[in-house]
Design an enzyme around this catalytic site. Structure first.
Site, short mmCIF file in Angstrom:
data_model
loop_
_atom_site.label_atom_id
_atom_site.label_comp_id
_atom_site.label_asym_id
_atom_site.label_seq_id
_atom_site.Cartn_x
_atom_site.Cartn_y
_atom_site.Cartn_z
N ARG A 44 -32.12 13.35 -24.28
CA ARG A 44 -32.51 11.94 -24.37
C ARG A 44 -33.58 11.68 -25.41
O ARG A 44 -34.45 10.83 -25.23
CB ARG A 44 -32.97 11.40 -23.01
N SER A 53 -30.91 3.97 -15.79
CA SER A 53 -31.87 4.90 -15.20
C SER A 53 -33.23 4.71 -15.87
O SER A 53 -33.34 4.80 -17.09
CB SER A 53 -31.40 6.34 -15.40
N GLU A 103 -37.30 6.58 -19.41
CA GLU A 103 -36.21 6.72 -20.37
C GLU A 103 -36.20 5.58 -21.39
O GLU A 103 -35.97 5.83 -22.58
CB GLU A 103 -34.86 6.80 -19.66
#
Length: 350
Positions: free
Chosen positions: A166, A243, A342
């Site tokens: 990520r 998320s 995130e």
């Protein structure tokens, strides 16, 4: 500043940004420049007003502060998608799921596990977007970047991007802006390897096996809908950034210590530098169940997926951040594990 100075890009004053994000929170921009072509985008970035402007595309992975004074925003809305010899080229503002659908329509496999992810094509390399065992680093051929420091644009390779879980070199850069992305896909029409157990089971395939890409897409969309992870205007569980936290990677010793402290198995996966834990499991087992903190809260955890912080219709950014901070601190207190956001936080921090 007029559209003529920006190759025809539309310029608007005093525009609310909340409707341009999937979380539906944010400030009013003093100036919004909408670039519907790469030419307009480059012109806006080269203009004096573009040097410090906030770049906004799909708005699906960003949390904007409630108040940001004198804010100029460049909205990335160039959206052309072309296919040639197994290479899909997408302009940065192209809707990501349209890129996936276009690839499948041309018999190309490799992107189907990433179906249903909201946002734009240009955002995918920034945080190495991934889901269900796949990530864009698996298929990216090259990325065209504009450098706001030099005014130049160049194609760079995956080796230049330093992709990780990520993340990439772009995630914390304020000068590199994605203009286009190319993906090299499977011309034989094979899906990506199905590494994610839940998805493999849904398709009755052994982990690591492959399936028809269209069937994989259908299965992924079904799984995402069940978790409130496919945008649906009436469903407030989808008013989120997906998320909110990444799955943390811990040492083997930390994992063993956690497993000894709790009843039952701890969901975990091997990672190159340790053991990856399921952030959603940590959140729920720290006492933050689906729907926390309750029906009257302006910001709540999704009723379908405890890892999503949602706006129930009248939340502010402050409400969202306060809830995310409570969850993060609770997981830290309970397990000694730090959760990392995130989405990109602009003008606000946890």
């Amino acid at each position: 500043m007029t559209g003529q100075e920006l190759a025809g890009a539309e310029v608007e004053a005093d525009v609310a940004l909340a409707p341009l994000t999937t979380l539906r929170v944010g400030p009013v921009a003093r100036r919004l420049i909408t670039a519907t072509s790469t030419e307009q985008l480059v012109a806006a970035l080269r203009a004096p007003v573009g040097r410090d402007a906030l770049i906004l595309a799909g708005g699906s992975n960003v949390v904007l502060a409630d108040d940001m004074s004198d804010l100029t925003v460049i909205r990335v809305a160039n959206s052309e998608i072309t296919v040639r010899d197994g290479i899909v080229r997408a302009e940065a503002g192209a809707n990501w799921d349209d890129v996936v659908v276009t690839a499948l329509a041309h018999g190309l496999g490799g992107l189907e596990c990433l179906s249903g992810i909201p946002g734009s094509a240009g955002a995918t390399p920034v945080q190495n977007v991934g889901a269900y065992g796949s990530e864009v680093a698996d298929t990216i051929r090259r990325v065209r970047l504009f450098d706001r420091r030099t005014g130049r644009d160049d194609w760079v390779t995956p080796q230049d991007m330093a992709f990780g879980y990520r993340t990439s070199v772009l995630k914390h850069s304020d000068h590199a802006v994605v203009l286009e992305v190319e993906f090299a896909l499977d011309v034989g029409g094979r899906s990506a390897p199905l590494r994610y157990g839940e998805l493999a089971r849904a398709l009755d395939v052994e982990p690591g096996g492959r399936a028809d890409p269209v069937a994989v897409r259908d299965a992924v969309l079904a799984l995402r809908r069940g978790k409130g992870m496919v945008l649906d205007e009436p469903d407030r569980d989808t008013w989120s950034v997906g998320s909110f936290f990444t799955n943390p990677v811990v040492t083997t010793a930390q994992h063993e210590r956690l497993a000894a402290e709790v009843d039952g198995p701890v969901p975990s996966y091997p990672a190159p530098d340790g053991v990856k834990l399921a952030a959603g499991w940590l959140v729920e087992h720290a006492g933050f169940g689906k729907g926390y903190p309750g029906d009257d809260a302006p910001a709540r955890l999704s009723t379908k997926h405890a890892l999503a912080v949602t706006n129930r219709g009248h939340a502010t950014t402050a409400d969202v951040i306060a809830l995310a901070r409570t969850v993060r601190d609770g997981v830290r207190t309970t397990f000694g594990i730090e959760l990392t956001p995130e989405p990109t936080l602009v003008g606000c921090t946890l």
